[in-house]
Design a protein around this motif. Structure first.
Motif, PDB file in Angstrom:
ATOM      1  N   ALA A  36       0.835  -1.204   0.000  1.00 36.48           N
ATOM      2  CA  ALA A  36       0.000   0.000   0.000  1.00 36.48           C
ATOM      3  C   ALA A  36       0.870   1.254   0.000  1.00 36.48           C
ATOM      4  N   ALA A  37       1.969   1.229   0.765  1.00 36.11           N
ATOM      5  CA  ALA A  37       2.852   2.395   0.851  1.00 36.11           C
ATOM      6  C   ALA A  37       3.496   2.702  -0.500  1.00 36.11           C
ATOM      7  N   ALA A  38       3.877   1.661  -1.242  1.00 33.75           N
ATOM      8  CA  ALA A  38       4.487   1.873  -2.563  1.00 33.75           C
ATOM      9  C   ALA A  38       3.487   2.517  -3.521  1.00 33.75           C
ATOM     10  N   VAL A  39       2.228   2.066  -3.480  1.00 34.95           N
ATOM     11  CA  VAL A  39       1.198   2.628  -4.367  1.00 34.95           C
ATOM     12  C   VAL A  39       0.899   4.075  -3.978  1.00 34.95           C
ATOM     13  N   VAL A  40       0.799   4.341  -2.683  1.00 32.85           N
ATOM     14  CA  VAL A  40       0.530   5.697  -2.200  1.00 32.85           C
ATOM     15  C   VAL A  40       1.656   6.644  -2.624  1.00 32.85           C
ATOM     16  N   LEU A  41       2.913   6.193  -2.507  1.00 34.14           N
ATOM     17  CA  LEU A  41       4.050   7.020  -2.913  1.00 34.14           C
ATOM     18  C   LEU A  41       4.036   7.244  -4.427  1.00 34.14           C
ATOM     19  N   ALA A  42       3.708   6.203  -5.191  1.00 34.55           N
ATOM     20  CA  ALA A  42       3.662   6.328  -6.654  1.00 34.55           C
ATOM     21  C   ALA A  42       2.605   7.343  -7.081  1.00 34.55           C
ATOM     22  N   ARG A  43       1.452   7.307  -6.438  1.00 33.42           N
ATOM     23  CA  ARG A  43       0.397   8.280  -6.767  1.00 33.42           C
ATOM     24  C   ARG A  43       0.855   9.702  -6.460  1.00 33.42           C
ATOM     25  N   LEU A  44       1.524   9.849  -5.329  1.00 31.92           N
ATOM     26  CA  LEU A  44       2.013  11.169  -4.945  1.00 31.92           C
ATOM     27  C   LEU A  44       3.058  11.669  -5.946  1.00 31.92           C
ATOM     28  N   ALA A  45       3.941  10.767  -6.388  1.00 33.81           N
ATOM     29  CA  ALA A  45       4.971  11.138  -7.366  1.00 33.81           C
ATOM     30  C   ALA A  45       4.340  11.545  -8.694  1.00 33.81           C
ATOM     31  N   VAL A  46       3.341  10.783  -9.157  1.00 33.88           N
ATOM     32  CA  VAL A  46       2.670  11.094 -10.417  1.00 33.88           C
ATOM     33  C   VAL A  46       1.921  12.424 -10.305  1.00 33.88           C
ATOM     34  N   HIS A  47       1.281  12.655  -9.165  1.00 32.81           N
ATOM     35  CA  HIS A  47       0.564  13.924  -8.969  1.00 32.81           C
ATOM     36  C   HIS A  47       1.544  15.100  -9.019  1.00 32.81           C
ATOM     37  N   ARG A  48       2.697  14.935  -8.387  1.00 27.74           N
ATOM     38  CA  ARG A  48       3.679  16.022  -8.364  1.00 27.74           C
ATOM     39  C   ARG A  48       4.306  16.245  -9.741  1.00 27.74           C
ATOM     40  N   SER A  49       4.300  15.210 -10.587  1.00 30.67           N
ATOM     41  CA  SER A  49       4.927  15.339 -11.909  1.00 30.67           C
ATOM     42  C   SER A  49       4.200  16.349 -12.794  1.00 30.67           C
ATOM     43  N   GLU A  50       2.960  16.707 -12.445  1.00 27.89           N
ATOM     44  CA  GLU A  50       2.219  17.686 -13.235  1.00 27.89           C
ATOM     45  C   GLU A  50       2.771  19.099 -13.051  1.00 27.89           C
ATOM     46  N   SER A  51       3.451  19.343 -11.922  1.00 24.75           N
ATOM     47  CA  SER A  51       3.922  20.700 -11.646  1.00 24.75           C
ATOM     48  C   SER A  51       5.416  20.770 -11.348  1.00 24.75           C
ATOM     49  N   GLU A  52       6.104  19.615 -11.293  1.00 18.52           N
ATOM     50  CA  GLU A  52       7.523  19.613 -10.942  1.00 18.52           C
ATOM     51  C   GLU A  52       8.333  18.829 -11.974  1.00 18.52           C
ATOM     52  N   GLU A  53       9.624  19.098 -12.007  1.00 19.93           N
ATOM     53  CA  GLU A  53      10.521  18.362 -12.887  1.00 19.93           C
ATOM     54  C   GLU A  53      10.699  16.929 -12.373  1.00 19.93           C
ATOM     55  N   VAL A  54      10.802  15.990 -13.302  1.00 19.46           N
ATOM     56  CA  VAL A  54      10.951  14.579 -12.928  1.00 19.46           C
ATOM     57  C   VAL A  54      12.230  14.372 -12.117  1.00 19.46           C
ATOM     58  N   SER A  55      13.299  15.082 -12.460  1.00 20.97           N
ATOM     59  CA  SER A  55      14.563  14.918 -11.717  1.00 20.97           C
ATOM     60  C   SER A  55      14.395  15.296 -10.245  1.00 20.97           C
TER      61      SER A  55
END
Length: 764
Positions: free
Chosen positions: A525-544
């Protein structure tokens, strides 16, 4: 074992996965555990032993800012007929019909301990109309593609319940709204494709009377029913006749230009018609498109073929002149659809991009579905469309009804020691503030209530929590925390239902003993929650920047919970609760969700949108695909997602969720080409070839969207679908192949990744 059982039983019983079962009792301790306290909730999960829907309204707490529902964790005083709310601690009287009958041995279903999830069929709310499905069809397609699409739509029409409402809008240079109730000859209303129409103007031109004060459940009275929206049983022949006679866009197209495709105007017109006819009643606008919008509002690219579709590089350098305007336009349409509680589905089939990046907000804000394929003739589209209209098996509760809900909303109640930060998933904020809404936001934040729109048994939302209890105020040992999810939705029969899921969990107050918290970690569950957070942040932040944040989070988590001696990496050990979490993060960093190389903006958008709505199990397959090996010497067995698993004499079956790949080793492929499987003495070889194909079919049978099926051989071009997912433990720079196949990459392997992690995590 107890904690592992808690994880699975909570998901089976309530459709919930928590990142931590034990929560630290203070804000400062919550920051030290690194991974967020969050829940992955599947509102319509099919729960095997749940009671049938309760045909009465629920009892709510009378607390002014509470409104929580009666649940098994309430304290009951059977003598005075009172119940205490675990959320706000208010004492409430039972209504007379409860008070007369309730005893310790005669409890209503919502108070029985094992029924932490119950569903009500609300009696105080009148029944809505049956849902409506409006097909928005692109006619700027090649003839063979249009024929395939027409065939699929005819089949889809026959899968709908006969009492459902259906409408048809077609578009090319202009937009046509077809009058299905006029069967004598084809009749349609034509809108200009290069013009933006407000909802009121659409309704005026179509002669639809809108009633702003129309309540859900009241019979609709307007000009749309019987004309543009008809029951399937009444208009089946007319609908099929229009489809049969449908031809490509008649307007001429110069050879140096793209077709004039008015997708933006078509969606707006369909949404305007639905707003007038079905406001606050369930409905779906289903878009079928085969190319980018080039005409009118929402255009993605100009008509001149010399103008290229925007790429990741163009977007990064702000060299996509139409991008911002298109996004703003579709955002406005999405807000209208979400406000009217209508769903927008996007089915796009094209070898080029269609503008999924700009249009994604239509599906994400309304709970709609997205399917991306190469052709309307592929099973990826055909079978996926059929599965949209799946029904519950006969004999079950709701047997025969469609596996989808409409006009859904979700509210989250919490006890006083923590608050709601936000939600990531297919939803839109309803802006409802309350005492349990945190000032720090994640995703759709600043509220404890969201519009989900369309919902099905796999729709999953990630809800993030903020522990606000100050450290100087330790909680007593017996104290428990409570969460209640309330999901209200329109059933496909038109009835309004409310599902209540109530969770209870412990607090941990001793900062010197992290053992109980450590044992309660759910790494999946923690891995999925982190992945969702990373994808959400990718809309406004650089992938690096996101990759650096992920790395820092993983190092801090391991520094906190691993067993080691300072500055000695060889002493580093992770307990079973954390042992595969670094692997998930390793594969997340290399996944198509964060690595944009070799994918178009449309493909990246599609992959990310599916990740944000799927269940925990499906999301894990996307993050770390499963790999099965088939050989002569052993039964099929799971093997490491590693280049060393590639053997010349085995067959591999890779499931990435989006693709199912059957990979033949070099020797196996040579034997197959020599047709050994057709010789009687090689029956074992024939069975070996058939086994992965049968298993891949069983994977594809239960999945939505239907994955692309790929059969490939070692060293051939399509083998890249497998090789790109493998851990590169053997590369072109390796001195020892170890028996696997070398991968030409400069990516680090999992072993090198873990060595760096251990070195950094043990630093004093």
């Amino acid at each position: 074992m107890q904690e592992a059982w808690d994880v699975t039983s909570s998901e089976d019983r309530d459709g919930v996965r928590l990142t931590w079962h034990n929560w630290p009792s203070s804000r400062i301790e919550a920051t030290r555990i690194v991974a967020p306290c969050a829940a992955l909730y599947t509102p319509l999960k099919r729960i095997p032993h749940a009671p049938p829907p309760l045909t009465y309204d629920p009892i709510r707490c009378s607390g002014q800012s509470c409104q929580a529902l009666l649940n098994p964790f309430c304290q009951i005083d059977f003598r005075s007929k009172l119940w205490s709310c675990p959320f706000c601690l208010s004492r409430n009287h039972f209504p007379p019909h409860y008070a007369e009958n309730i005893t310790e041995t005669n409890l209503p279903a919502e108070l029985i301990p094992q029924y932490t999830t119950v569903e009500y069929e609300l009696q105080s709310v009148g029944q809505c109309t049956v849902p409506a499905f409006v097909f928005v069809v692109d006619v700027c397609l090649h003839d063979d593609e249009l024929d395939e699409l027409k065939d699929s739509l005819t089949q889809a029409l026959n899968l709908l319940p006969s009492e459902s409402m259906v409408g048809l809008v077609t578009y090319g240079t202009n937009v046509h709204v077809h009058e299905l109730g006029f069967g004598e000859c084809p009749k349609s209303f034509v809108f200009r494709g290069n013009k933006e129409y407000e909802a009121r103007k659409v309704q005026e031109l179509l002669g639809i009377n809108t009633f702003a004060n129309q309540q859900p459940g009241s019979p609709p009275v307007n000009g749309a029913f019987g004309r543009f929206l008809c029951r399937v049983e009444d208009c089946n022949f007319t609908f099929e006749s229009i489809l049969e006679e449908l031809s490509g866009d008649p307007w001429p197209v110069p050879s140096d230009q793209r077709v004039a495709r008015s997708t933006g105007a078509a969606i707006s017109v369909a949404a305007g018609m639905m707003e007038g006819a079905m406001a606050r009643n369930g409905g779906r606008v289903m878009l079928f498109t085969g190319g980018p919008c080039t005409n009118g509002p929402g255009s993605i690219v100009g008509r001149a073929k010399t103008e290229d579709m925007r790429s990741h590089t163009d977007l990064q350098k702000n060299q996509a002149p139409m991008f911002k305007g298109a996004c703003e336009y579709y955002e406005r349409v999405a807000r209208r659809c979400s406000g009217a509680q209508h769903v927008v589905d996007i089915f796009a089939c094209s070898l080029d991009q269609v503008g999924m990046l700009e249009m994604k907000v239509l599906s994400e804000k309304t709970g709609g579905l997205m399917v991306l394929g190469d052709s309307f003739g592929q099973s990826v589209f055909k079978e996926s469309l059929r599965r949209v209209f799946r029904r519950h098996p006969e004999g079950e509760v709701d047997g025969g009804s469609m596996m989808m809900g409409f006009a859904a909303t979700m509210d989250v109640m919490t006890s006083r020691e923590f608050k709601v930060q936000g939600c990531i998933g297919p939803c839109a904020s309803l802006g409802k503030a309350g005492p349990n809404v945190s000032e720090t936001t994640i995703g759709q934040g600043g509220t404890n209530s969201w519009s989900i729109g369309g919902v099905d048994p796999s729709t999953t939302l990630a809800v993030y929590f903020d522990i606000t209890n100050p450290g100087q105020n330790p909680l007593p040992q017996h104290k428990r925390r409570f969460i209640q999810f309330l999901t209200k939705y329109q059933h496909s029969s038109g009835k309004i239902r409310l599902r209540s899921t109530t969770l209870c969990g412990p607090w941990h107050s001793d900062p010197n003993d992290i053992g109980p918290i450590k044992c309660s970690f759910d790494q999946e569950a923690a891995a999925v929650v982190l992945a969702r957070l990373a994808v959400h942040r990718s809309e406004s932040e650089e992938v690096s920047d996101i990759l650096r944040w992920i790395d820092r989070s993983l190092i801090r988590l391991c520094h906190r919970f691993a067993d080691y001696q300072d500055d000695q990496p060889n002493t580093f050990r992770l307990s079973p609760e954390f042992s595969i979490y670094p692997q998930f993060i390793f594969h997340l960093r290399r996944s198509q969700f964060l690595q944009l190389f070799n994918s178009s903006p449309d493909e990246s958008t599609y992959y990310r949108s599916v990740l944000l709505r799927e269940s925990t199990t499906n999301s894990l397959v996307m993050l770390q695909p499963s790999l099965l090996s088939y050989g002569f010497n052993s039964p099929p067995q799971p093997v490491l997602l590693d280049s060393q698993s590639v053997r010349q004499d085995t067959i591999l079956l890779l499931d990435t969720f989006f693709h199912v790949v059957v990979f033949h080793g070099e020797t196996i492929a040579a034997w197959r080409e020599a047709k050994y499987q057709e010789q009687q003495e090689h029956e074992a070889f024939r069975q070996l070839l058939a086994a992965p194909q049968a298993d891949s079919q069983s994977i594809m049978d239960s999945r939505f969207p239907v994955p692309r099926y790929i059969v490939c051989d070692q060293h051939k071009s399509e083998s890249r679908f497998l090789m790109a997912k493998l851990n590169p433990s053997v590369t072109h720079n390796s001195t020892d192949s170890g028996g696997g196949q070398a991968i030409f990459t400069d990516d680090v392997s999992l072993r090198v990744f873990m060595e760096h992690l251990m070195k950094l995590a043990v630093q004093s």
